[in-house]
Enzyme design. Structure first.
Site, mmCIF file in Angstrom:
data_model
loop_
_atom_site.group_PDB
_atom_site.id
_atom_site.type_symbol
_atom_site.label_atom_id
_atom_site.label_comp_id
_atom_site.label_asym_id
_atom_site.label_seq_id
_atom_site.Cartn_x
_atom_site.Cartn_y
_atom_site.Cartn_z
ATOM 1 C CG ASP A 160 -2.091 1.054 1.026
ATOM 2 O OD1 ASP A 160 -2.469 1.490 -0.001
ATOM 3 O OD2 ASP A 160 -2.392 1.793 2.254
ATOM 4 C CD GLU A 410 1.067 -5.527 7.605
ATOM 5 O OE1 GLU A 410 0.360 -5.397 6.307
ATOM 6 O OE2 GLU A 410 0.455 -4.442 8.290
ATOM 7 C CE1 TYR A 465 -2.554 1.036 10.761
ATOM 8 C CE2 TYR A 465 -1.851 -1.264 10.462
ATOM 9 C CZ TYR A 465 -1.728 0.136 10.383
ATOM 10 O OH TYR A 465 -0.440 0.460 9.867
ATOM 11 C CD GLU A 501 2.781 -1.150 9.342
ATOM 12 O OE1 GLU A 501 1.378 -0.672 9.312
ATOM 13 O OE2 GLU A 501 3.778 -1.370 8.770
#
Length: 598
Positions: A160, A410, A465, A501
């Site tokens: 991304d 990831e 997240y 993150e």
């Protein structure tokens, strides 16, 4: 590979500037055999994608060509003559006049091409560089190329951030002596007030190695001879986070009573260790505060820019940050040099992002086919990944600011095949550098219940997240999820844990009195909730917010002008969250491990 430097025995010429530029579909066959037939010019260093207003160039799949003339200095007779590319994203072919003289694959690490037998001192030559930004399942990072109904090629990638391409870092012509130092490896330590600098020197040609270590004032504090040895430093001044101190190791090659080569290496004496659930620098617990970053600015793309380098480090200091991760690729060497000089701690990461078909499956985490298969991340991918690890560690092994290697971001570590894929890569990294801990950044789908590779690594790095992709707008439920997730990793591993993150997209200037996603208030509340949870766990050793600044991404409809999780805008204006982080991180000084006095 030693970075080109100007020394008493070496010289360099910077080739940055404006080069002729063309994409392959607009020039004939073998365009390197003549002046490029093009009206375009491109800046070097810079990604080419945003320089022009032509969408065909921005979205180009295939080769592009850069070209300029170069004159070799007259005084370089009887010297080795080399071309150095600090990076070419993601593959390069280099032509001198009509001939191919070298190639390289890998977009974020440097390469040299020896021109000694090709050109002569005083000669002018035509330099053409073909660069491809194409990504496939055999590249790092991976991707695929599709052909649309209209016959156009389209690059698909599984990470991304925008797939910027081109000559994004500097290009050099440099000289080296015929007998020369080819590599230097430094490992430091200390016992009480006495420091130690273990060195290993590799050479080519004839001569004897001599080394000397000077302090910051230029006073020689230790000397040695031979290709390897240990220098002792009395009353050593350690390199510390926030208090950098650098010695200089001068490596010389002597032959027949003369110095035939000389090369300097900056040395910060410090140690790094994982002990239980603590991360130790110089034997003291260290707590990371900082960001995941990107090399990303308007117009330049991933082009290195010293003005942004200085300003970004000023903002790190302003915010109270002591660290960052080079997400998701090795940054320019100038960035690490700057971190060395200013005491900023770095987690250094390879370009292995997108090794996860679960991301393609969406938040269900169900991949269309296995990630670790010949369809996607197979033997060729693994070999490319290994080469990236070699080039990263070879380039950055002597930087005191680099305290940990992150070998992937990831990956599908929850899938079958992950252990077989990563085991030899971890073994390679430890062989290349047994002194630094290893980590990888965990994707949301990889939990303490299903992850298959965490036992190979030293530090648990979590990308999470809750409150954004999961339970958006519901921070109460998100807090419960986060608490249970961290507790699970604590119970399973007993290792240090860092949140590598966490963040929420935020449109600057959007406000609300409620927990409304995309508002500046929600971003600050999101971070506050995470920090509240972090502080409950003594096993927690750090927090690196995603992201330092907004950055460009692909054209997905879930992004508006890119990823907006930055606490600074893309042009480095602070959002409300930046002020909240400044208050927290400056308040942690003296309380969290690793601050002065602890």
């Amino acid at each position: 590979m030693l970075k080109p430097r100007s020394t008493p025995t070496r010289e360099l010429v910077n080739l940055d500037g404006v080069w002729r530029f063309a994409i392959d579909s607009r020039v004939g066959d073998r365009p390197w055999t003549a002046l490029l037939d093009t009206p375009l010019e491109a800046a070097v260093p810079a990604s080419y994608n945003d320089l022009f207003v032509d969408a065909e160039i921005r979205d180009h799949v295939g080769w592009v060509y850069y070209q300029r003339s170069v004159r070799v200095p007259r005084g370089w007779a009887n010297e080795r003559i080399l071309l150095r590319f600090d990076a070419a994203t993601h593959a390069a072919k280099v032509y001198v006049n009509d001939d191919l003289v070298g190639e390289h694959i890998g977009g974020y690490t440097p390469f040299d091409i020896d021109l000694t037998d090709t050109i002569s001192a005083g000669e002018e030559f035509r330099l053409t560089v073909a660069v491809s930004g194409d990504l496939t399942n055999e590249t790092i990072p991976p991707g695929k190329i599709e052909v649309g109904m209209d016959g156009r090629k389209k690059q698909v990638y599984f990470h991304d951030f925008y797939n910027y391409a081109g000559l994004a870092r500097s290009v050099w012509l440099h000289s080296e002596p015929l007998s020369r130092v080819t590599d230097v490896t430094v490992v430091t330590g200390f016992e009480g007030a006495t420091g130690s600098v273990d060195y290993r020197v590799e050479t080519d040609g004839t001569g004897e190695v001599a080394v000397r270590l000077s302090d910051a004032a230029g006073v020689v504090v230790a000397q040695g001879s031979g290709p390897r040895g240990t220098l002792e430093v009395a009353d050593v001044t350690l390199w510390k986070p926030g208090a950098a101190y650098l010695y200089e190791l001068t490596v010389e090659l002597h032959d027949a009573g003369s110095v035939v080569d000389s090369y300097p290496v900056a040395v910060g004496v410090r140690t790094v260790e994982v002990r239980g659930h603590e991360f130790l620098i110089n034997g003291q617990p260290f707590y990371f505060t900082g960001f995941g970053k990107h090399e990303d600015t308007a117009v330049r793309g991933k082009g290195h820019d010293n003005a942004f380098l200085v300003h970004d480090f000023q903002l790190l200091e302003w915010a109270g940050a002591n660290s960052f991760r080079t997400s998701h690729y090795p940054y320019a060497e100038e960035v690490l040099d700057f971190a060395d000089r200013h005491g900023i701690v770095v987690i250094d990461e390879t370009a292995a992002v997108g090794l996860n078909m679960g991301v393609v499956g969406g938040m269900s985490g169900t991949p269309p086919f296995p990630t670790f298969s010949e369809q996607y991340a197979g033997a060729a991918t693994q070999a490319a990944h290994a080469q990236h690890i070699r080039e990263l560690i070879t380039r950055d092994k002597n930087h005191p600011s680099v305290v940990m290697w992150c070998i992937a971001n990831e990956p599908a570590s929850n899938e079958e095949g992950a252990l077989e894929y990563f085991t030899p890569l971890v073994e390679l990294a430890r062989e290349l550098d047994p002194t630094r801990p290893l980590t990888y950044a965990l994707v949301m789908f990889a939990t303490f219940q299903n992850d298959k590779i965490v036992d190979l690594f030293d530090v648990v790095s979590m990308n999470r997240y809750y409150g954004w992709y999961i339970t958006p707008g519901d921070l109460t439920t998100a807090e419960q999820y986060l608490q249970g997730d961290i507790q699970g990793w604590v119970d399973r591993t007993g290792k240090p844990i860092i949140m590598s993150e966490y963040g929420a997209d935020t449109q600057p200037g959007v406000h609300s009195v409620w927990d409304q996603p995309w508002t500046e208030e929600y971003q600050a509340s999101f971070l506050e909730m995470y920090h509240r949870v972090f502080d409950r766990f003594p096993q927690f050793v750090g927090e690196q917010v995603w992201n330092f600044a907004d950055f460009a991404t692909s054209n997905g409809i879930h992004r508006v002008e890119g990823n907006k999780k930055g606490v600074f805008t893309r042009d480095r204006k602070p959002k409300a969250a930046a002020w909240a982080l400044r208050k927290r991180w400056r308040g942690l000084e003296g309380r969290k491990p690793g601050s002065d006095g602890e």
